[in-house]
Design a protein around this motif. Structure first.
Motif, PDB file in Angstrom:
ATOM      1  N   PHE A  27       0.821  -1.204   0.000  1.00 32.14           N
ATOM      2  CA  PHE A  27       0.000   0.000   0.000  1.00 32.14           C
ATOM      3  C   PHE A  27       0.861   1.262   0.000  1.00 32.14           C
ATOM      4  CE2 PHE A  27      -2.699  -3.349   1.371  1.00 32.14           C
ATOM      5  CZ  PHE A  27      -3.968  -3.011   0.923  1.00 32.14           C
ATOM      6  N   GLU A  28       0.485   2.177  -0.896  1.00 35.26           N
ATOM      7  CA  GLU A  28       1.189   3.462  -1.019  1.00 35.26           C
ATOM      8  C   GLU A  28       0.236   4.593  -0.652  1.00 35.26           C
ATOM      9  OE1 GLU A  28       3.140   6.349  -4.487  1.00 35.26           O
ATOM     10  OE2 GLU A  28       2.380   4.353  -4.988  1.00 35.26           O
ATOM     11  N   LEU A  29       0.633   5.421   0.298  1.00 40.11           N
ATOM     12  CA  LEU A  29      -0.186   6.562   0.708  1.00 40.11           C
ATOM     13  C   LEU A  29       0.122   7.757  -0.185  1.00 40.11           C
ATOM     14  CD1 LEU A  29      -2.226   7.752   2.699  1.00 40.11           C
ATOM     15  CD2 LEU A  29      -0.290   8.398   4.163  1.00 40.11           C
ATOM     16  N   LEU A  30      -0.868   8.161  -0.970  1.00 41.96           N
ATOM     17  CA  LEU A  30      -0.680   9.306  -1.870  1.00 41.96           C
ATOM     18  C   LEU A  30      -0.837  10.635  -1.147  1.00 41.96           C
ATOM     19  CD1 LEU A  30      -2.642   8.199  -5.075  1.00 41.96           C
ATOM     20  CD2 LEU A  30      -0.184   8.091  -4.658  1.00 41.96           C
ATOM     21  N   ALA A  31      -1.782  10.670  -0.199  1.00 39.81           N
ATOM     22  CA  ALA A  31      -2.040  11.934   0.493  1.00 39.81           C
ATOM     23  C   ALA A  31      -2.799  11.686   1.787  1.00 39.81           C
ATOM     24  CB  ALA A  31      -2.841  12.877  -0.399  1.00 39.81           C
ATOM     25  N   SER A  32      -2.601  12.593   2.740  1.00 36.86           N
ATOM     26  CA  SER A  32      -3.345  12.588   3.994  1.00 36.86           C
ATOM     27  C   SER A  32      -4.064  13.929   4.086  1.00 36.86           C
ATOM     28  CB  SER A  32      -2.385  12.391   5.176  1.00 36.86           C
ATOM     29  OG  SER A  32      -3.080  12.365   6.395  1.00 36.86           O
ATOM     30  N   CYS A  33      -5.379  13.924   3.948  1.00 32.48           N
ATOM     31  CA  CYS A  33      -6.149  15.157   3.795  1.00 32.48           C
ATOM     32  C   CYS A  33      -7.027  15.424   5.022  1.00 32.48           C
ATOM     33  CB  CYS A  33      -7.049  15.075   2.569  1.00 32.48           C
ATOM     34  SG  CYS A  33      -6.173  14.633   1.049  1.00 32.48           S
ATOM     35  N   GLU A  34      -7.182  16.699   5.356  1.00 35.87           N
ATOM     36  CA  GLU A  34      -7.997  17.038   6.518  1.00 35.87           C
ATOM     37  C   GLU A  34      -9.426  17.426   6.138  1.00 35.87           C
ATOM     38  OE1 GLU A  34      -6.261  20.239   8.618  1.00 35.87           O
ATOM     39  OE2 GLU A  34      -6.188  21.610   6.890  1.00 35.87           O
ATOM     40  N   SER A  35      -9.747  17.374   4.855  1.00 35.89           N
ATOM     41  CA  SER A  35     -11.115  17.675   4.433  1.00 35.89           C
ATOM     42  C   SER A  35     -11.439  16.959   3.129  1.00 35.89           C
ATOM     43  CB  SER A  35     -11.303  19.181   4.230  1.00 35.89           C
ATOM     44  OG  SER A  35     -10.625  19.617   3.062  1.00 35.89           O
ATOM     45  N   ALA A  36     -12.730  16.794   2.886  1.00 35.09           N
ATOM     46  CA  ALA A  36     -13.174  16.172   1.641  1.00 35.09           C
ATOM     47  C   ALA A  36     -12.855  17.062   0.446  1.00 35.09           C
ATOM     48  CB  ALA A  36     -14.677  15.899   1.714  1.00 35.09           C
ATOM     49  N   ILE A  37     -12.877  18.358   0.647  1.00 33.75           N
ATOM     50  CA  ILE A  37     -12.564  19.298  -0.441  1.00 33.75           C
ATOM     51  C   ILE A  37     -11.121  19.111  -0.902  1.00 33.75           C
ATOM     52  CG2 ILE A  37     -12.465  21.715  -1.119  1.00 33.75           C
ATOM     53  CD1 ILE A  37     -15.295  20.658  -0.514  1.00 33.75           C
ATOM     54  N   ALA A  39      -9.309  16.415  -0.542  1.00 30.39           N
ATOM     55  CA  ALA A  39      -9.210  15.102  -1.184  1.00 30.39           C
ATOM     56  C   ALA A  39      -9.769  15.130  -2.599  1.00 30.39           C
ATOM     57  CB  ALA A  39      -9.946  14.060  -0.348  1.00 30.39           C
ATOM     58  N   SER A  40     -10.833  15.895  -2.791  1.00 28.00           N
ATOM     59  CA  SER A  40     -11.473  15.975  -4.101  1.00 28.00           C
ATOM     60  C   SER A  40     -10.509  16.481  -5.167  1.00 28.00           C
ATOM     61  CB  SER A  40     -12.699  16.882  -4.027  1.00 28.00           C
ATOM     62  OG  SER A  40     -13.308  17.009  -5.286  1.00 28.00           O
ATOM     63  N   LYS A  41      -9.679  17.445  -4.814  1.00 27.74           N
ATOM     64  CA  LYS A  41      -8.716  17.995  -5.767  1.00 27.74           C
ATOM     65  C   LYS A  41      -7.697  16.946  -6.196  1.00 27.74           C
ATOM     66  CE  LYS A  41      -9.102  22.674  -3.824  1.00 27.74           C
ATOM     67  NZ  LYS A  41      -8.396  23.764  -3.101  1.00 27.74           N
ATOM     68  N   ILE A  42      -7.309  16.088  -5.253  1.00 30.21           N
ATOM     69  CA  ILE A  42      -6.343  15.032  -5.566  1.00 30.21           C
ATOM     70  C   ILE A  42      -6.977  13.957  -6.429  1.00 30.21           C
ATOM     71  CG2 ILE A  42      -4.888  13.223  -4.553  1.00 30.21           C
ATOM     72  CD1 ILE A  42      -4.609  15.090  -2.098  1.00 30.21           C
ATOM     73  N   LEU A  43      -8.218  13.600  -6.102  1.00 26.63           N
ATOM     74  CA  LEU A  43      -8.913  12.550  -6.838  1.00 26.63           C
ATOM     75  C   LEU A  43      -9.193  12.940  -8.285  1.00 26.63           C
ATOM     76  CD1 LEU A  43     -11.355  11.448  -4.016  1.00 26.63           C
ATOM     77  CD2 LEU A  43      -9.657   9.991  -5.104  1.00 26.63           C
ATOM     78  N   LEU A  50      -8.030   2.952  -2.828  1.00 20.66           N
ATOM     79  CA  LEU A  50      -8.690   2.835  -1.522  1.00 20.66           C
ATOM     80  C   LEU A  50      -8.687   4.169  -0.802  1.00 20.66           C
ATOM     81  CD1 LEU A  50      -9.968   1.057   0.682  1.00 20.66           C
ATOM     82  CD2 LEU A  50      -7.650   0.491   1.447  1.00 20.66           C
ATOM     83  N   LEU A  51      -9.851   4.493  -0.241  1.00 21.03           N
ATOM     84  CA  LEU A  51     -10.042   5.744   0.478  1.00 21.03           C
ATOM     85  C   LEU A  51     -10.399   5.420   1.929  1.00 21.03           C
ATOM     86  CD1 LEU A  51     -10.128   8.790  -0.394  1.00 21.03           C
ATOM     87  CD2 LEU A  51     -12.588   8.524  -0.622  1.00 21.03           C
TER      88      LEU A  51
END
Length: 229
Positions: A27-37, A39-43, A50-51
């Motif tokens: 498993f590789e962690l791409l990002a650790s986000c503090e909000s859905a907003i 995360a949305s930009k990364i997605l 996996l989220l």
């Protein structure tokens, strides 16, 4: 390698999941986000397998975020509230983890995710329009398997090994599901073996020989096989 994103407004919760993930080599962690907003930009730019998604977050709840996603990755919900469990499973979440998350429980959720990926891989093998080959999953790639090159297929628990003239491929598949993808030249001779009839060099009532390899004929297949060979 499975690509992941953590989405949680609590820093300690994100750090705990990250620590758990660091113990899993696939498993590789791409990002650790503090909000859905965030995360949305990364997605929008990255493909994610996996989220890890918190539910109770400011501005946009995790459940509402998932409902509005067009291309949904697999999701494991993480939350401090039991009351959201039903919402999580109605959204086809892989699992629902309560904080603080023990590693044993986290590992169990990961195993459920990996099992779901195997099922998807099994369903992803498809016949070509010419029905002369299929693609199967190997090392997270779709590998072409030409029917003419197949000598026989061997079942080992939840996997099949496709023995070919110059190589062999092992992939996650049930024997019965794989059998349905093959054409009329293939015949089941045993619960563990399917053969390509065009490759038979000799046979008896007890076994079939393919390139000097003897494969047993199962008792339940002998009568049917006599009509086909």
């Amino acid at each position: 390698m499975y690509k992941c994103i953590i989405v949680d407004d609590e820093e300690l919760a994100r750090e705990l999941i990250q620590t758990h993930l660091s113990q899993l080599p696939d498993f590789e962690l791409l990002a650790s986000c503090e909000s859905a907003i965030e995360a949305s930009k990364i997605l929008q730019k990255q493909s994610v397998d996996l989220l890890f998604l918190d539910i109770e977050m400011p501005v946009l709840k995790g459940t509402d975020f998932l409902k509005n996603m067009v291309n949904k990755p697999k999701v494991i919900f993480v939350t401090a509230y039991r009351d959201y469990a039903l919402d999580g499973f109605e959204l086809n979440a892989i699992d629902y983890l309560l904080k603080p998350i023990a590693f044993g429980r986290f590992f169990n959720a990961i195993e459920k995710f990996k099992a779901s990926q195997h099922i998807n891989a099994e369903h992803s093998a498809v016949l070509s329009p010419k029905t002369d080959h299929i693609f199967v999953t190997k090392d997270r790639k779709q590998v072409k398997v030409v029917f003419d090159n197949i000598l026989y297929i061997e079942s080992i628990k939840d996997y099949v090994t496709i023995h070919q003239t110059d190589t062999k491929i092992t992939t996650k598949f049930s024997m019965s599901a794989f059998e349905k993808l093959l054409d009329q030249r293939f015949v089941r001779i045993h619960r563990s073996y399917i053969i390509n009839r065009d490759k038979i060099t000799a046979y008896t009532k007890q076994d079939v020989e393919i390139e000097q390899i003897e494969l047993p004929i199962g008792n339940n297949y002998k009568k049917h096989l006599a009509l086909l060979l």
